[in-house]
Design an enzyme around this catalytic site. Structure first.
Site, short mmCIF file in Angstrom:
data_model
loop_
_atom_site.label_atom_id
_atom_site.label_comp_id
_atom_site.label_asym_id
_atom_site.label_seq_id
_atom_site.Cartn_x
_atom_site.Cartn_y
_atom_site.Cartn_z
N GLY A 111 39.95 38.02 36.93
CA GLY A 111 41.82 38.92 36.51
C GLY A 111 42.21 39.41 36.17
O GLY A 111 41.62 39.44 34.74
N THR A 137 44.97 38.93 33.49
CA THR A 137 44.68 38.16 32.37
C THR A 137 43.24 38.40 31.29
O THR A 137 42.87 38.81 30.08
CB THR A 137 45.12 36.67 32.03
OG1 THR A 137 46.16 36.68 33.18
CG2 THR A 137 45.44 36.18 30.43
N ASP A 152 38.99 32.16 31.13
CA ASP A 152 39.59 32.72 32.04
C ASP A 152 41.16 32.46 32.01
O ASP A 152 41.75 31.76 31.53
CB ASP A 152 38.93 32.04 33.71
CG ASP A 152 39.05 32.61 34.34
OD1 ASP A 152 39.39 33.80 34.48
OD2 ASP A 152 37.91 32.34 35.53
N ALA A 187 44.16 31.27 34.97
CA ALA A 187 44.18 30.08 36.56
C ALA A 187 45.55 30.51 37.08
O ALA A 187 46.32 30.90 36.55
CB ALA A 187 44.31 29.08 35.43
N ASP A 188 45.67 30.34 38.25
CA ASP A 188 46.80 29.80 38.78
C ASP A 188 48.07 28.60 38.59
O ASP A 188 49.01 29.13 38.85
CB ASP A 188 46.52 30.15 40.19
CG ASP A 188 45.94 30.79 40.79
OD1 ASP A 188 45.51 32.81 40.48
OD2 ASP A 188 44.62 31.21 41.33
N LYS A 241 42.45 27.26 40.22
CA LYS A 241 42.16 28.66 39.95
C LYS A 241 41.31 29.29 41.55
O LYS A 241 41.39 27.94 42.48
CB LYS A 241 40.74 29.05 39.15
CG LYS A 241 41.03 28.29 37.95
CD LYS A 241 40.02 28.63 36.68
CE LYS A 241 39.12 29.84 36.74
NZ LYS A 241 39.81 31.24 36.93
N GLY A 251 40.74 35.28 42.96
CA GLY A 251 39.22 35.69 42.57
C GLY A 251 38.59 35.65 43.98
O GLY A 251 37.41 36.30 44.08
N GLU A 294 32.31 30.71 38.80
CA GLU A 294 33.94 30.55 38.03
C GLU A 294 33.51 28.64 37.22
O GLU A 294 33.73 28.49 35.97
CB GLU A 294 35.31 29.96 38.35
CG GLU A 294 35.74 31.80 38.41
CD GLU A 294 37.25 32.13 38.52
OE1 GLU A 294 37.62 31.38 39.49
OE2 GLU A 294 38.02 33.19 39.42
N LYS A 317 53.12 30.08 36.03
CA LYS A 317 51.73 28.95 35.54
C LYS A 317 51.31 27.45 35.75
O LYS A 317 50.95 26.89 36.17
CB LYS A 317 50.25 29.53 35.47
CG LYS A 317 50.15 31.52 35.39
CD LYS A 317 49.21 31.82 36.66
CE LYS A 317 49.68 32.89 36.92
NZ LYS A 317 48.43 33.64 36.44
C1 5RP Z 1 40.37 33.97 39.69
C2 5RP Z 1 41.16 33.26 38.88
C3 5RP Z 1 42.54 34.05 38.33
O1 5RP Z 1 42.43 33.40 36.91
C4 5RP Z 1 44.13 33.36 38.52
O2 5RP Z 1 43.41 34.04 39.79
C5 5RP Z 1 45.10 34.57 37.71
O3 5RP Z 1 44.75 35.28 37.52
P1 5RP Z 1 45.90 36.19 36.63
O4 5RP Z 1 44.80 36.52 35.19
O5 5RP Z 1 45.59 37.52 37.30
O6 5RP Z 1 46.62 36.14 36.79
O7 5RP Z 1 41.29 32.09 39.10
O8 5RP Z 1 39.47 33.36 40.65
#
Ligand code: 5RP
Length: 226
Positions: A26, A28, A81, A83-84, A94, A97, A103, A121
């Site tokens: 993603g 981030t 990582d 997260a949403d 999550k 992606g 993951e 978030k």
């Molecule tokens: C991928 C995820 C991502 O970490 C989540 O969607 C956050 O993405 P971003 O950093 O682009 O906001 O879970 O599966």
């Protein structure tokens, strides 16, 4: 510097020599990969990286990070990582992606899992802003859909980015997006989705995060699990 980059740079400070580091997926996570590659190149930081998706593997190799395939690893030191959604109890949603198997494997088998988000978030319960994704065996999707509808969810089969076919994960699963009519907490959701045959993995990451780093207008708060 934007908030995603800021929080990613802060997380990269936690990486030490000789660590095996899981790379998330993603926008981030991409900033984290970039900073890790910079430290590797400019500071001589010795690390081995493991990717959570084809996309993060490409980012890492393009930037010169040494990668090891997951099948060679029993455990890793650190996974970082995005997260949403994140709840006050550090449950995560999550999977935009959608490479959820890798993951969750990295999250579960790391000594430390740092989650990078901005303040937008933070939610009170999972599923508040986004549907909950579930990877399913392709031949099982209709049965899984029917089971989940029976448990109170509305279910849609995810389309690919071009909207001319279905989204397929890197190892061939389809993705269902779920919205539950009733409010379930993260451990109820986790249990419910773990119990549906045909679901390979899902986007509820319950009790896995060691820390959540929250960026808010140029400042980062580190929240560590007790
Ligand atoms: C991928 C995820 C991502 O970490 C989540 O969607 C956050 O993405 P971003 O950093 O682009 O906001 O879970 O599966």
């Amino acid at each position: 510097m934007n908030d995603k980059e800021l929080v990613a740079i802060q997380a990269a400070r936690h990486v030490k020599d000789d660590m095996t580091v899981g790379l998330g997926t993603g926008s981030t996570a991409n900033y984290f990969i970039k900073e890790l590659a910079r430290r590797h190149r400019e500071e001589g930081l010795r690390i081995t990286a493991a990717s959570s998706s084809v996309a993060s593997a490409l980012q890492a190799t393009e930037q010169g990070l040494p990668l090891v395939a997951l099948e060679h690893l029993g455990r890793i030191d650190l996974y970082v990582d995005g997260a949403d959604e994140v709840t006050p109890r550090m449950a995560l949603l999550k999977g935009r992606g959608y490479d959820l198997v890798r993951e969750k494997l990295l999250a579960r088998n790391s000594d430390m899992f740092i989650v990078l988000i901005d303040k937008s978030k933070l939610v009170s319960r999972l599923g508040e802003k986004f549907p909950i994704p579930a990877e399913v065996m392709p031949f099982a999707w209709q049965m899984v859909k029917a089971s989940l509808e029976g448990l109170g969810a509305s279910v849609s089969l995810r389309q690919n980015a071009a909207k001319d076919g279905w989204a397929i994960t890197s190892h061939g699963s389809l993705v269902l997006d779920l919205e539950f009519k009733q409010h379930l907490d993260s451990s109820e959701l986790n249990q419910l989705l773990n119990n549906v045959p045909g679901i390979v993995e899902h986007g509820v990451f319950n009790d896995l995060a060691s820390a959540v780093f929250v960026a808010d207008n140029g400042k980062v708060e580190e929240i560590w699990k007790n």
